[in-house]
Design an enzyme around this catalytic site. Structure first.
Site, PDB file in Angstrom:
ATOM      1  CE  LYS A   1      41.334  27.895  37.869  1.00 27.71           C
ATOM      2  NZ  LYS A   1      41.144  26.491  37.568  1.00 27.71           N
TER       3      LYS A   1
ATOM      4  N   GLY B   1      42.326  28.526  45.133  1.00 24.35           N
ATOM      5  CA  GLY B   1      43.490  29.402  45.245  1.00 24.35           C
ATOM      6  C   GLY B   1      43.292  30.843  44.800  1.00 24.35           C
TER       7      GLY B   1
ATOM      8  CE  LYS C   1      37.666  28.715  47.313  1.00 23.04           C
ATOM      9  NZ  LYS C   1      38.818  28.627  46.411  1.00 23.04           N
TER      10      LYS C   1
ATOM     11  CB  SER D   1      42.386  36.404  51.380  1.00 21.90           C
ATOM     12  OG  SER D   1      43.400  35.444  51.331  1.00 21.90           O
TER      13      SER D   1
ATOM     14  CG  ASP E   1      38.440  24.347  51.262  1.00 22.14           C
ATOM     15  OD1 ASP E   1      38.538  23.114  51.123  1.00 22.14           O
ATOM     16  OD2 ASP E   1      39.083  25.180  50.606  1.00 22.14           O
TER      17      ASP E   1
ATOM     18  CG  ASN F   1      42.046  38.517  45.318  1.00 14.87           C
ATOM     19  OD1 ASN F   1      42.419  39.653  45.620  1.00 14.87           O
ATOM     20  ND2 ASN F   1      42.420  37.443  45.996  1.00 14.87           N
TER      21      ASN F   1
HETATM   22  N1  LIG Z   1      44.991  40.134  46.646  1.00 16.07           N
HETATM   23  C1  LIG Z   1      45.977  39.360  47.070  1.00 16.07           C
HETATM   24  N2  LIG Z   1      47.265  39.771  47.010  1.00 16.07           N
HETATM   25  C2  LIG Z   1      48.263  38.992  47.423  1.00 16.07           C
HETATM   26  N3  LIG Z   1      48.103  37.759  47.919  1.00 16.07           N
HETATM   27  C3  LIG Z   1      46.847  37.275  47.991  1.00 16.07           C
HETATM   28  C4  LIG Z   1      45.714  38.048  47.590  1.00 16.07           C
HETATM   29  N4  LIG Z   1      44.607  37.299  47.781  1.00 16.07           N
HETATM   30  C5  LIG Z   1      45.022  36.129  48.297  1.00 16.07           C
HETATM   31  N5  LIG Z   1      46.361  36.108  48.420  1.00 16.07           N
HETATM   32  C6  LIG Z   1      47.198  34.997  48.884  1.00 16.07           C
HETATM   33  O1  LIG Z   1      46.979  33.876  48.019  1.00 16.07           O
HETATM   34  C7  LIG Z   1      47.014  32.666  48.758  1.00 16.07           C
HETATM   35  C8  LIG Z   1      45.718  31.894  48.544  1.00 16.07           C
HETATM   36  O2  LIG Z   1      44.684  32.685  49.094  1.00 16.07           O
HETATM   37  P1  LIG Z   1      43.405  32.034  49.801  1.00 16.07           P
HETATM   38  O3  LIG Z   1      43.823  30.956  50.759  1.00 16.07           O
HETATM   39  O4  LIG Z   1      42.603  33.164  50.312  1.00 16.07           O
HETATM   40  O5  LIG Z   1      42.741  31.379  48.516  1.00 16.07           O
HETATM   41  P2  LIG Z   1      41.566  30.283  48.447  1.00 16.07           P
HETATM   42  O6  LIG Z   1      40.817  30.557  47.208  1.00 16.07           O
HETATM   43  O7  LIG Z   1      40.796  30.295  49.713  1.00 16.07           O
HETATM   44  O8  LIG Z   1      42.409  28.957  48.354  1.00 16.07           O
HETATM   45  P3  LIG Z   1      41.839  27.426  48.430  1.00 16.07           P
HETATM   46  O9  LIG Z   1      41.001  27.210  47.225  1.00 16.07           O
HETATM   47  O10 LIG Z   1      43.104  26.638  48.445  1.00 16.07           O
HETATM   48  O11 LIG Z   1      41.063  27.356  49.722  1.00 16.07           O
HETATM   49  C9  LIG Z   1      47.274  33.049  50.219  1.00 16.07           C
HETATM   50  O12 LIG Z   1      48.639  32.944  50.486  1.00 16.07           O
HETATM   51  C10 LIG Z   1      46.831  34.509  50.280  1.00 16.07           C
HETATM   52  O13 LIG Z   1      47.534  35.237  51.281  1.00 16.07           O
END
Ligand SMILES: Nc1ncnc2c1ncn2[C@@H]1O[C@H](COP(=O)(O)OP(=O)(O)OP(=O)(O)O)[C@@H](O)[C@H]1O
Length: 395
Positions: free
Chosen positions: A76, A78, A81, A83, A105, A332
């Site tokens: 999903k 945010g 993924k 990170s 993405d 996560n």
């Molecule tokens: N375990 C964690 N603890 C704290 N912050 C986190 C953690 N995992 C991710 N984040 C933060 O949450 C935010 C979203 O993370 P990320 O970009 O990795 O998500 P995503 O699933 O790739 O998002 P999208 O779907 O928009 O591509 C970022 O600011 C990241 O630093």
């Protein structure tokens, strides 16, 4: 030095616990979440909720062997993924695997995650890990543009009008059916991502990239992934149709040629058909990779909320239906048990525990290795922070 203090120093956080979580009862010492002692005890240790866990690889098994392996991280929007993908890539590189991490993405955030400019559609070296690590944010629109230029070069609508005026309306109608322009103007969902993946599969085949043994994909949110799975078949069908029509159109072109005694512009020229054939072949390769349990693994990333768990369950059901290899789910942003009287934290954690319980009982997810990753009190950005996260997530 406490681990969290170290992370704070290297990650130069711009947010602090009090800003991260608003607690009406205050005293939310959330930084204890990454204290090494806490890390060593559940829920931070990778642990399996499944009886088959023993038979499924954990990180040590992910680094075994020098044959190339692809890891796709999806889930999903945010949930983390990017990170998780970036931290996995860093850990692979630090474990001796020359690695490429790719974002497919369209809303790239890999550059932000590494705190380095990875834009431009080229492999960019990422400094820090002990083995080579390269990042790439793919621009699938460019590939689409190339295809469009090739199709426009063959005459496009102008040719269709000309054919129509010659009384060959049927052929003109069939031309309309080609829907090539439509395919490129409003690509089917998943098309861009499939192009991005196939672009990577193509270039890593060349000898200069043979040293890269781990390729990590940060994919677009769930919906795209699901549509991507059915895309190769769709492409096969639509490109197949185009090929069939091409042969009919070739005969119509010959008829026109004999009527006017001169060479006509082919309606679908060799360049376009070659490109389409290549595209079909590439889509086939993407499909094959998705089914190859030796060469690839899809890792589901989620967070402990009912909505995210439900979406992950649907995602796994679809991946299973398509025979895509999935062994693990990363949960996560799990809150640690609160050592304070922070009401907000304890209510939220209870809520998260319910969601974790849902995972245990979910018929789709129960068979997967579940790894819990803590919610950090700093943003995960830059190599040291990713390295730190990698130690928590990939065990
Ligand atoms: N375990 C964690 N603890 C704290 N912050 C986190 C953690 N995992 C991710 N984040 C933060 O949450 C935010 C979203 O993370 P990320 O970009 O990795 O998500 P995503 O699933 O790739 O998002 P999208 O779907 O928009 O591509 C970022 O600011 C990241 O630093």
């Amino acid at each position: 030095m406490a681990a969290y203090t170290l992370l704070r120093r290297i990650a130069k956080p711009r947010i602090y616990p009090s800003q991260l979580l608003h607690s009406t009862t205050t005293r939310c010492y959330f930084t204890t979440s990454i204290n090494p002692k806490t890390i060593a005890t559940p829920p931070f240790r990778a642990r399996s909720l499944a009886s088959q866990a023993d038979s499924v690889s954990l990180f040590n098994e992910m680094i075994v062997g020098n044959q190339r392996k692809y890891y796709m991280l999806g889930g999903k929007g945010g949930v983390g993924k990017t990170s998780c993908a970036a931290s996995l890539a860093v850990k692979f590189a630090n474990s001796g695997h020359p690695t490429i991490v790719v974002s497919t993405d369209p809303a790239h955030s890999l550059s932000d995650s590494f705190d380095q400019d990875l834009t431009g559609g080229m492999l960019v070296p990422i400094q820090g890990p002990s083995s080579p690590l390269f990042g790439l944010e793919i621009n699938p629109e460019k590939t689409r543009e190339d295809l469009r230029s090739a199709s426009e070069a063959n005459g496009g609508a102008g040719v269709k009008d000309a054919i129509n005026s010659m009384g060959l309306g049927m052929v003109a109608d069939q031309l309309g059916d080609l829907k090539l322009g439509e395919l490129l103007d409003t690509p089917p969902p998943g098309f861009d991502e499939a192009i991005a993946i196939s672009t990577v599969l193509q270039f890593v085949e060349s000898p200069e990239y043979s040293k890269f043994t781990r390729i990590v994909f940060d994919t677009a949110p769930t919906g795209h992934t699901l549509r991507l799975l059915s895309l190769p078949d769709f492409m096969d069908t639509s490109i197949g149709k185009i090929m069939k029509l091409k042969s009919k159109i070739s005969s119509a072109t010959s008829a026109i040629k004999s009527m006017f005694g001169k060479e006509q512009t082919p309606l679908v020229d060799g360049g376009t058909t070659n490109k389409l054939e290549q595209l079909r072949e590439q889509m086939g390769k993407v499909r094959d990779l998705f089914h190859d349990s030796e060469a690839m693994e899809f890792v589901i990333v989620t967070i402990p909320t009912v909505m995210a768990v439900r979406e992950s369950s649907r995602l796994h059901a679809s991946l299973k239906k398509e025979n895509v290899p999935v062994h693990r789910v990363i949960v996560n942003q799990v809150l640690p048990p609160s050592a304070t009287d922070c009401k907000f934290c304890s209510i939220r954690r209870k809520d998260q525990m319910r969601a974790l319980d849902m995972i245990r009982k979910d018929p789709e997810l129960a068979g997967l290795v579940v790894t819990e990753a803590p919610l950090f009190d700093v943003e995960i950005r830059g190599i040291p922070a990713l390295q730190f996260m990698g130690e928590m997530v990939w065990k």
